[in-house]
Design an enzyme around this catalytic site. Structure first.
Site, PDB file in Angstrom:
ATOM      1  N   GLY A  43      42.657  35.381  45.255  1.00 12.88           N
ATOM      2  CA  GLY A  43      41.964  35.893  44.492  1.00 12.88           C
ATOM      3  C   GLY A  43      42.527  37.116  43.716  1.00 12.88           C
ATOM      4  O   GLY A  43      43.343  37.823  44.344  1.00 12.88           O
ATOM      5  N   GLN A  48      42.601  44.890  39.051  1.00 11.22           N
ATOM      6  CA  GLN A  48      43.541  45.124  39.988  1.00 11.22           C
ATOM      7  C   GLN A  48      44.851  45.103  39.218  1.00 11.22           C
ATOM      8  O   GLN A  48      46.013  45.498  39.962  1.00 11.22           O
ATOM      9  CB  GLN A  48      43.654  43.922  41.134  1.00 11.22           C
ATOM     10  CG  GLN A  48      42.477  43.879  41.974  1.00 11.22           C
ATOM     11  CD  GLN A  48      42.432  42.974  43.084  1.00 11.22           C
ATOM     12  OE1 GLN A  48      42.013  41.589  42.908  1.00 11.22           O
ATOM     13  NE2 GLN A  48      43.205  42.926  44.287  1.00 11.22           N
ATOM     14  N   HIS A 139      35.013  43.675  43.298  1.00  6.21           N
ATOM     15  CA  HIS A 139      36.043  44.649  42.310  1.00  6.21           C
ATOM     16  C   HIS A 139      35.814  44.970  41.182  1.00  6.21           C
ATOM     17  O   HIS A 139      35.887  45.891  40.653  1.00  6.21           O
ATOM     18  CB  HIS A 139      37.546  43.486  42.203  1.00  6.21           C
ATOM     19  CG  HIS A 139      38.398  43.485  43.460  1.00  6.21           C
ATOM     20  ND1 HIS A 139      39.037  44.735  43.993  1.00  6.21           N
ATOM     21  CD2 HIS A 139      38.711  42.643  44.597  1.00  6.21           C
ATOM     22  CE1 HIS A 139      39.796  44.456  44.930  1.00  6.21           C
ATOM     23  NE2 HIS A 139      39.552  43.195  45.037  1.00  6.21           N
TER      24      HIS A 139
HETATM   25 CO    CO Z   1      40.612  42.289  46.541  1.00  4.40          CO
END
Ligand code: CO
Length: 169
Positions: A43, A48, A139
């Site tokens: 994932g 990110q 996230h």
């Molecule tokens: Co993560």
């Protein structure tokens, strides 16, 4: 494009909903896929790689764990409609490299999301897929799985992580 790692403050940002399902989004998703596969991830959320939009990838692979574009989910603007039960599973995160620990999550979730063409999907997820949806959606809200560790484990993690960061310098 690079994966941002803890404790970079960018990871705490709350990502904004996607409103344009355009070429730029498609390009980002393609680039995210490359970087996720290269790093053996299951994932990856856009934040990110430093892009604060509500887009993420999940690829838990087939029954044999083989990942491909056929098993890839491109998840835009996800929303949980239902959740129940609990399960404990070992999690890791490309933003917290080489650290794995058990986290408690909902066992089953019903999620509504959109794909790259703005087509709506509703899925019932359990097991690893359920964990992945919850981990990745965290996230988008600026949270990492290490925040879900209990106090003692978190302390231990922080100590080890600091040591590791020092060694890198
Ligand atoms: Co993560």
């Amino acid at each position: 494009m690079e994966i941002i790692t803890y404790p970079n403050k960018l990871l705490k940002q709350i990502s904004k909903p996607v409103d344009k399902f355009d070429k730029e989004l498609h390009k980002l998703l393609d680039e995210m896929y490359e970087i996720m596969v290269k790093n053996n991830g299951v994932g990856l959320a856009a934040i990110q790689v430093g892009i604060p939009i509500r887009a993420l990838l999940i690829d838990i692979g087939d029954e044999d764990g083989n990942q491909s574009k056929n098993t890839l989910l491109e998840v835009i603007n996800p929303e949980f409609l239902e959740w129940n039960g609990t399960q404990k599973d070992t999690e890791g995160c490309l933003s917290v490299p080489d650290y794995y620990d058990e986290v408690e999550r909902y066992a089953n979730v019903k999620v509504r999301y959109f794909d790259r063409n703005a087509k709506e999907h509703i899925v019932d997820a359990s097991g690893l897929l359920s964990v992945a949806f919850q981990h990745e959606t965290d996230h988008l809200d600026g949270h990492l799985f290490i925040e879900r560790l209990d106090y003692i484990k978190r302390k231990k993690f922080e100590k080890e992580w600091k040591k590791k960061l020092k060694q890198k310098k």
